[in-house]
Design a protein around this motif. Structure first.
Motif, short mmCIF file in Angstrom:
data_model
loop_
_atom_site.label_atom_id
_atom_site.label_comp_id
_atom_site.label_asym_id
_atom_site.label_seq_id
_atom_site.Cartn_x
_atom_site.Cartn_y
_atom_site.Cartn_z
N SER A 72 21.95 14.38 -5.51
CA SER A 72 21.17 15.75 -6.38
C SER A 72 19.97 14.98 -6.38
CB SER A 72 21.66 15.38 -7.85
OG SER A 72 20.80 14.09 -7.93
N THR A 73 19.62 14.32 -6.40
CA THR A 73 17.50 14.98 -6.05
C THR A 73 17.70 15.51 -4.15
OG1 THR A 73 17.62 12.03 -4.66
CG2 THR A 73 17.19 12.45 -7.26
N ARG A 74 18.02 15.31 -3.84
CA ARG A 74 17.70 16.10 -2.42
C ARG A 74 17.77 17.44 -2.38
NH1 ARG A 74 22.55 12.04 1.81
NH2 ARG A 74 21.11 10.41 1.78
N ARG A 75 18.51 18.09 -3.00
CA ARG A 75 19.05 19.40 -3.30
C ARG A 75 17.59 20.27 -4.84
NH1 ARG A 75 24.07 17.62 -3.68
NH2 ARG A 75 24.08 18.27 -5.92
N LEU A 76 16.81 18.93 -5.42
CA LEU A 76 16.45 19.18 -6.59
C LEU A 76 15.23 20.13 -5.69
CD1 LEU A 76 15.52 17.83 -9.40
CD2 LEU A 76 14.40 16.94 -8.60
N GLU A 77 14.96 21.17 -6.99
CA GLU A 77 13.98 21.80 -6.79
C GLU A 77 12.93 21.40 -7.74
OE1 GLU A 77 13.96 24.31 -4.67
OE2 GLU A 77 15.57 24.67 -4.29
N PRO A 78 12.16 21.57 -7.01
CA PRO A 78 10.46 20.77 -7.83
C PRO A 78 10.19 22.20 -8.64
CG PRO A 78 10.07 21.73 -5.97
CD PRO A 78 11.20 21.55 -6.05
N TRP A 79 10.36 23.00 -9.10
CA TRP A 79 10.51 22.95 -10.22
C TRP A 79 11.15 22.88 -11.79
CZ3 TRP A 79 5.93 25.30 -13.06
CH2 TRP A 79 5.09 25.72 -11.87
N MET A 129 11.87 20.02 -12.28
CA MET A 129 11.53 18.96 -12.93
C MET A 129 11.15 18.82 -15.23
SD MET A 129 12.01 16.65 -10.88
CE MET A 129 10.99 14.80 -11.14
N VAL A 130 10.41 19.98 -14.79
CA VAL A 130 9.31 21.08 -15.81
C VAL A 130 10.72 21.47 -16.62
CG1 VAL A 130 7.86 20.87 -14.65
CG2 VAL A 130 8.41 22.63 -14.74
N ASP A 131 11.82 22.03 -15.84
CA ASP A 131 12.40 22.91 -16.76
C ASP A 131 13.30 22.16 -18.15
OD1 ASP A 131 12.88 24.81 -14.72
OD2 ASP A 131 14.67 24.84 -14.25
N ASP A 132 12.92 20.91 -18.35
CA ASP A 132 13.56 20.26 -19.87
C ASP A 132 12.73 20.30 -20.59
OD1 ASP A 132 16.55 20.94 -18.42
OD2 ASP A 132 15.95 18.71 -17.66
N LEU A 133 11.31 20.87 -20.77
CA LEU A 133 10.20 20.03 -21.43
C LEU A 133 10.20 21.16 -22.36
CD1 LEU A 133 7.37 19.49 -19.11
CD2 LEU A 133 8.32 17.94 -19.80
N PRO A 134 10.05 20.82 -23.37
CA PRO A 134 10.12 22.17 -24.74
C PRO A 134 9.26 23.46 -24.19
CG PRO A 134 9.04 19.66 -25.22
CD PRO A 134 8.81 19.84 -24.08
N PRO A 135 10.39 24.21 -24.89
CA PRO A 135 11.22 24.24 -26.11
C PRO A 135 12.64 23.86 -25.09
CG PRO A 135 11.46 26.06 -25.29
CD PRO A 135 10.17 25.65 -24.70
N GLY A 136 12.70 23.42 -24.24
CA GLY A 136 14.09 23.18 -23.70
C GLY A 136 14.70 24.30 -22.44
N ASN A 137 15.39 24.05 -21.81
CA ASN A 137 16.45 23.96 -21.32
C ASN A 137 17.13 25.80 -21.03
OD1 ASN A 137 18.54 24.95 -18.58
ND2 ASN A 137 17.86 23.31 -17.30
#
Length: 243
Positions: free
Chosen positions: A140-147, A149-157
């Motif tokens: 999964s980390t190989r396919r992880l897009e940099p952005w 990483m911040v999608d789950d910050l408040p107010p949430g995904n």
């Protein structure tokens, strides 16, 4: 030397154990029996042994087969329902609680390697499929897009909120995504709920017995739990409120 059970004895033993559970009310009408795969894994028997045991129970009218769903406990021929388990009858009234030391002690016992901590919600580390989890994490980390990483910050995904809103919609409830609050578990949700509606000294109704960790938010917000008996497994929430 003790003789090992034969194949016929194995399926008869399995059928007898399940029949005893049905007679004792552990397995009730409509309950699903363990799948063939589960029974094979937990009892160390072959699929044919499990099928023979289920066929035997079916011939006795104790279970019924549902295509593509498995085997279920059949209704009693006499139509008599087993009595519901008695519920607890806690004393009424409110009282302060302090469970932090208890929680810490139980969590500490989870680290002991020579005991099975039934009071803890943590599984034995050997039960986790660590190799598969490791491979999944690397993939999964190989396919992880940099952005991401911040999608789950408040107010949430937002994608997760949309999926939750669609599930509500299938239940006939129209809920906007900005009305959905994502939490990192039930304990954070309880803390947020109490912080939104309760003040120190307020009475909070809790079932008794209850999950001891659920009392921590009451302690943190200085609320006073008020014990009530748990609802019957067959009673609906709406019926309980009408009472």
């Amino acid at each position: 030397m003790r003789n090992r059970p034969t194949a016929s004895a194995k399926f008869e033993l399995l059928a007898r154990e399940l029949e005893q559970q049905i007679a004792a009310g552990v397995l009730r009408s409509g309950d699903r029996l363990p799948s063939v795969r589960q029974a094979c894994a937990t009892r160390g028997v072959s699929p044919s042994t499990v099928f023979q045991a289920y066929y035997l129970l079916e011939s006795r009218g104790l279970v019924r087969a549902v295509p593509r769903s498995g085997y279920f406990v059949a209704a009693r021929a006499d139509g008599v329902l087993l009595a519901e388990p008695r519920t607890s009858e806690p004393q009424s009234g409110t009282q302060p609680v302090e469970v932090n030391n208890l929680v810490c002690a139980i969590l500490g016992s989870a680290r002991a390697r020579d005991i099975v901590p039934f009071g803890s919600a943590f599984l034995n580390p050997y039960l986790f499929p660590l190799d598969r989890l490791r491979r999944a994490l690397v993939s999964s980390t190989r396919r992880l897009e940099p952005w991401n990483m911040v999608d789950d910050l408040p107010p949430g995904n937002l994608r997760l909120k949309r999926e939750i809103a669609k599930r509500y919609l299938r239940q006939g409830l129209a809920v906007a995504t900005d009305e959905i609050v994502l939490t990192h578990g039930a304990m954070e949700a309880l803390n947020l709920c109490l912080s939104a509606v309760a003040r120190p000294g307020d009475a909070v109704v809790v079932e008794s017995p209850t999950f001891y960790v659920a009392l921590q938010p009451c302690s943190a917000w200085a609320c006073m739990p008020s014990k009530c008996p748990p609802m019957s497994a067959r009673a609906s929430i709406s019926a309980a409120w009408r009472r």
